[in-house]
Scaffold this motif. Structure first.
Motif, PDB file in Angstrom:
ATOM      1  N   ALA A   1       7.990  10.681  13.024  1.00 15.62           N
ATOM      2  CA  ALA A   1       6.610  10.685  12.786  1.00 15.62           C
ATOM      3  C   ALA A   1       6.038  10.562  11.177  1.00 15.62           C
ATOM      4  O   ALA A   1       5.297   9.889  10.581  1.00 15.62           O
ATOM      5  CB  ALA A   1       6.058  11.725  13.301  1.00 15.62           C
ATOM      6  N   LEU A   2       7.213  11.422  10.468  1.00 16.72           N
ATOM      7  CA  LEU A   2       7.148  11.450   9.195  1.00 16.72           C
ATOM      8  C   LEU A   2       7.094  10.027   8.575  1.00 16.72           C
ATOM      9  O   LEU A   2       6.447   9.460   7.573  1.00 16.72           O
ATOM     10  CB  LEU A   2       8.201  12.460   8.549  1.00 16.72           C
ATOM     11  N   ALA A   3       8.291   9.054   8.922  1.00 14.89           N
ATOM     12  CA  ALA A   3       8.522   7.773   8.470  1.00 14.89           C
ATOM     13  C   ALA A   3       7.408   6.943   8.501  1.00 14.89           C
ATOM     14  O   ALA A   3       7.049   6.168   7.807  1.00 14.89           O
ATOM     15  CB  ALA A   3       9.734   7.325   9.161  1.00 14.89           C
ATOM     16  N   LEU A   4       6.672   7.162   9.812  1.00 26.51           N
ATOM     17  CA  LEU A   4       5.707   6.028  10.255  1.00 26.51           C
ATOM     18  C   LEU A   4       4.481   6.256   9.658  1.00 26.51           C
ATOM     19  O   LEU A   4       3.694   5.732   8.866  1.00 26.51           O
ATOM     20  CB  LEU A   4       5.465   6.126  11.885  1.00 26.51           C
ATOM     21  N   VAL A   5       4.193   7.691   9.126  1.00 27.92           N
ATOM     22  CA  VAL A   5       2.949   8.026   8.347  1.00 27.92           C
ATOM     23  C   VAL A   5       3.216   7.672   6.954  1.00 27.92           C
ATOM     24  O   VAL A   5       2.252   7.087   6.192  1.00 27.92           O
ATOM     25  CB  VAL A   5       2.824   9.692   8.446  1.00 27.92           C
ATOM     26  N   TYR A   6       4.286   7.805   6.401  1.00 26.68           N
ATOM     27  CA  TYR A   6       4.668   7.479   5.054  1.00 26.68           C
ATOM     28  C   TYR A   6       4.614   6.090   4.778  1.00 26.68           C
ATOM     29  O   TYR A   6       3.956   5.408   3.844  1.00 26.68           O
ATOM     30  CB  TYR A   6       6.171   7.830   4.712  1.00 26.68           C
ATOM     31  N   PHE A   7       4.942   5.208   5.632  1.00 25.55           N
ATOM     32  CA  PHE A   7       5.130   3.858   5.609  1.00 25.55           C
ATOM     33  C   PHE A   7       3.558   3.148   5.629  1.00 25.55           C
ATOM     34  O   PHE A   7       3.047   2.517   4.889  1.00 25.55           O
ATOM     35  CB  PHE A   7       5.901   2.971   6.730  1.00 25.55           C
ATOM     36  N   ALA A   8       2.806   3.923   6.450  1.00 27.32           N
ATOM     37  CA  ALA A   8       1.394   3.359   6.399  1.00 27.32           C
ATOM     38  C   ALA A   8       0.803   4.162   5.050  1.00 27.32           C
ATOM     39  O   ALA A   8      -0.070   3.250   4.600  1.00 27.32           O
ATOM     40  CB  ALA A   8       0.612   4.201   7.730  1.00 27.32           C
ATOM     41  N   GLU A   9       0.913   4.951   4.687  1.00 32.39           N
ATOM     42  CA  GLU A   9       0.340   5.543   3.286  1.00 32.39           C
ATOM     43  C   GLU A   9       0.874   4.831   2.194  1.00 32.39           C
ATOM     44  O   GLU A   9       0.224   4.585   1.256  1.00 32.39           O
ATOM     45  CB  GLU A   9       0.508   7.087   3.230  1.00 32.39           C
ATOM     46  N   GLN A  10       1.797   4.268   2.350  1.00 34.88           N
ATOM     47  CA  GLN A  10       2.494   3.338   1.158  1.00 34.88           C
ATOM     48  C   GLN A  10       2.060   2.149   1.362  1.00 34.88           C
ATOM     49  O   GLN A  10       2.366   1.101   0.567  1.00 34.88           O
ATOM     50  CB  GLN A  10       4.240   3.690   1.138  1.00 34.88           C
ATOM     51  N   ALA A  11       1.446   1.544   2.442  1.00 36.05           N
ATOM     52  CA  ALA A  11       0.850   0.306   2.455  1.00 36.05           C
ATOM     53  C   ALA A  11       1.905  -0.748   2.662  1.00 36.05           C
ATOM     54  O   ALA A  11       1.971  -1.772   2.049  1.00 36.05           O
ATOM     55  CB  ALA A  11      -0.039   0.122   1.538  1.00 36.05           C
ATOM     56  N   VAL A  12       3.173  -0.499   3.376  1.00 36.45           N
ATOM     57  CA  VAL A  12       4.091  -1.502   3.373  1.00 36.45           C
ATOM     58  C   VAL A  12       3.733  -2.485   4.134  1.00 36.45           C
ATOM     59  O   VAL A  12       2.764  -2.472   4.908  1.00 36.45           O
ATOM     60  CB  VAL A  12       5.633  -0.744   3.993  1.00 36.45           C
ATOM     61  N   ASP A  13       4.257  -3.860   3.859  1.00 41.10           N
ATOM     62  CA  ASP A  13       3.987  -5.176   4.720  1.00 41.10           C
ATOM     63  C   ASP A  13       4.709  -5.092   5.956  1.00 41.10           C
ATOM     64  O   ASP A  13       4.410  -5.769   7.008  1.00 41.10           O
ATOM     65  CB  ASP A  13       4.376  -6.248   3.899  1.00 41.10           C
ATOM     66  N   PHE A  14       5.875  -4.605   5.953  1.00 43.36           N
ATOM     67  CA  PHE A  14       6.740  -4.379   6.902  1.00 43.36           C
ATOM     68  C   PHE A  14       7.530  -3.061   6.952  1.00 43.36           C
ATOM     69  O   PHE A  14       7.579  -2.596   6.167  1.00 43.36           O
ATOM     70  CB  PHE A  14       7.835  -5.466   7.004  1.00 43.36           C
ATOM     71  N   ALA A  15       7.788  -2.610   8.545  1.00 45.91           N
ATOM     72  CA  ALA A  15       8.542  -1.349   8.541  1.00 45.91           C
ATOM     73  C   ALA A  15      10.037  -2.050   9.564  1.00 45.91           C
ATOM     74  O   ALA A  15       9.433  -2.542  10.721  1.00 45.91           O
ATOM     75  CB  ALA A  15       7.929  -0.225   9.042  1.00 45.91           C
ATOM     76  N   VAL A  16      11.086  -1.834   8.946  1.00 44.77           N
ATOM     77  CA  VAL A  16      12.303  -1.905  10.041  1.00 44.77           C
ATOM     78  C   VAL A  16      12.650  -0.824  10.504  1.00 44.77           C
ATOM     79  O   VAL A  16      12.913   0.245   9.838  1.00 44.77           O
ATOM     80  CB  VAL A  16      13.471  -2.531   9.212  1.00 44.77           C
TER      81      VAL A  16
END
Length: 475
Positions: free
Chosen positions: A146-161
């Motif tokens: 959950a931490l990873a998914l929140v962090y990726f959204a807040e960092q506005a990444v284009d992709f998450a692998v």
């Protein structure tokens, strides 16, 4: 409700301590008496509730989801590097880690900072503690996912692998609906959780294949395993591509002055055509994994993403080798690899022979008690000249090295050494090897990671002379 402190933790050490209080399947004993209790860790309903409480941040991020028994971390690493090479901001979530827990959560190759890890985890645990009691307490892996998914959204990444933890169907990562699902080679693993046959294990992995979402898979050792993927894909109306069947893929081993022995691949998919792509990781198995990565790329290009060949291959070439035939010390030569099943170990030893010159191969080996131990020991005997059995520190799943040694003698009758800790095992090997020999540390990411940490500490410290052997790991 859990015992989450009402006082905000402010340091990384406090954050880690809060996580350590949670059920962690990775480090828990997994004997027959333990499995029933551990199965409660796999509750996708709880993970969905947690993500909903956090505002479903994962729904704002385009993802690639990767499952499999071996090679999924390599596929994730190559995919993330490839996408970043094309100019995208890319989150990468993998497990297990080698050095530190933050390593699992990266953006553009950089670990999440201590401050961000601590802050996001606090918010995630706060949401977890407000879930209905009937769902049970969130686990270590669920909270970090959950931490990873929140962090990726807040960092506005284009992709998450995103790499699965165990299986796929009930894995905490399976809350995502990816742009592409990918499955690597299937081997016997985690049978107490996933099933006793390859087909049952494959059914769990196939759980990441989503309604209407394209899936790409590697060819399998048994056609019956591939049929599990085909049946799942047909049931959810997901287009399925088997590498080398639904597209054209070939590989070859060659050598050059600059790169030494290395593999190159050719690929022709639905819209992507690439020739003579250098595989960034060593070994034929990594060439096959690279074929899966290019199949992911082909599907993304078909969906409209811009992946020009030149930056894509340049990004691939920048893939880190962490834990994959990674040279971590030169005098003596020490290589770490996270091979943790029989087939992976055979491929690792084969790749060593192809890519590195040495006289004798010393292997420092430790594995989890729930792995295919006999198969791993037989694979080990096929390439190791000398073996030092050991175990990772503080891991309840680690097999007693004395038992490993006893079983090794029963199976192959070769001499061996036993040391209770990785540091002593490496010191033993370092004292006894000759100049042209090679030390391989393998059997699990826990053992390989501990060796890498010890050597990193050695490099960071002022040169400490260890009497009698400059190659030894300092105490």
């Amino acid at each position: 409700m859990s015992a989450h402190s009402p006082h905000k933790f402010t340091t990384l050490a406090q954050a880690y301590a809060a996580l350590d209080a949670r059920l962690n399947v990775e480090t828990s004993r997994q004997g027959a008496a333990d499995v029933a209790g551990l199965k409660s860790a796999f509750q996708l309903e709880r993970m969905r509730a947690l993500m909903a409480a956090l505002g479903n941040p994962h729904e704002s991020v385009a993802t690639v989801h990767v499952a499999g028994s071996k090679g999924k971390g390599s596929v994730c690493g190559m995919t993330a590097s490839m996408l970043h090479g094309c100019g995208y901001a890319v989150g990468l979530y993998t497990s297990p880690h080698m050095i530190e827990l933050r390593e699992r959560v990266q953006v553009n190759g950089q670990w999440v900072s201590s401050e961000d890890f601590t802050d996001v985890l606090w918010r995630v645990m706060g949401a977890a503690d407000k879930l209905p009691a009937g769902l049970g307490a969130c686990t270590h892996f669920e909270l970090v996912t959950a931490l990873a998914l929140v962090y990726f959204a807040e960092q506005a990444v284009d992709f998450a692998v995103i790499e699965t933890g165990m299986g796929g169907l009930l894995d905490a990562t399976n809350v995502i609906v990816p742009r592409v699902s990918a499955i690597t080679a299937i081997q016997g693993e985690h049978r107490q959780f996933l099933g006793s046959t390859l087909e049952e294990i494959a059914a769990h992995k196939a759980g990441i294949i989503k309604q209407g979402v394209p899936a790409v898979v590697l060819p399998q050792s048994s056609e019956s395993v591939t049929e599990v993927f085909r049946a799942t894909a047909e049931r959810v109306d997901a287009p399925l591509t088997v590498v080398g069947v639904g597209n054209d893929f070939s590989l070859r081993l060659e050598a050059s002055v600059e790169l030494g022995a290395h593999h190159k691949v050719n690929f022709k998919g639905q819209v992507l055509y690439l020739e003579h792509v250098t595989v960034p990781l060593k070994g034929e198995h990594q060439a096959l994994n690279c074929g899966l990565v290019l199949s992911i790329a082909d599907e993304l290009v078909r969906q409209g993403y811009d992946l020009p060949p030149a930056p894509m291959t340049a990004g691939l070439s920048a893939t880190p080798r962490a834990g994959r035939l990674e040279v971590v010390h030169l005098e003596p030569r020490i290589v770490v690899d996270g091979a943790h099943n029989p087939e992976s170990l055979r491929e690792t030893i084969k790749a060593l022979r192809q890519h590195m010159k040495y006289d004798s191969l010393w292997v420092v080996f430790g594995c989890a008690i729930d792995k295919e131990v006999d198969g791993m020991l037989t694979a080990l005997a096929s390439g190791a000249d000398k073996v030092v059995f050991t175990r990772a520190e503080g891991n309840a799943r680690a097999m007693d090295p004395k038992l490993l040694g006893k079983r090794y003698v029963e199976l192959v009758g070769k001499p061996l050494h036993v040391e209770e800790c990785v540091r002593d095992a490496m010191n033993r090997a370092a004292k006894m090897i000759q100049t042209a020999d090679l030390i391989l540390v393998t059997g699990s990411f826990a053992v390989a990671g501990e060796a890498k940490r010890l050597l990193a500490q050695k490099k960071q410290a002022a040169r400490v002379e260890v009497k009698g052997s400059p190659g030894r790991v300092p105490r």
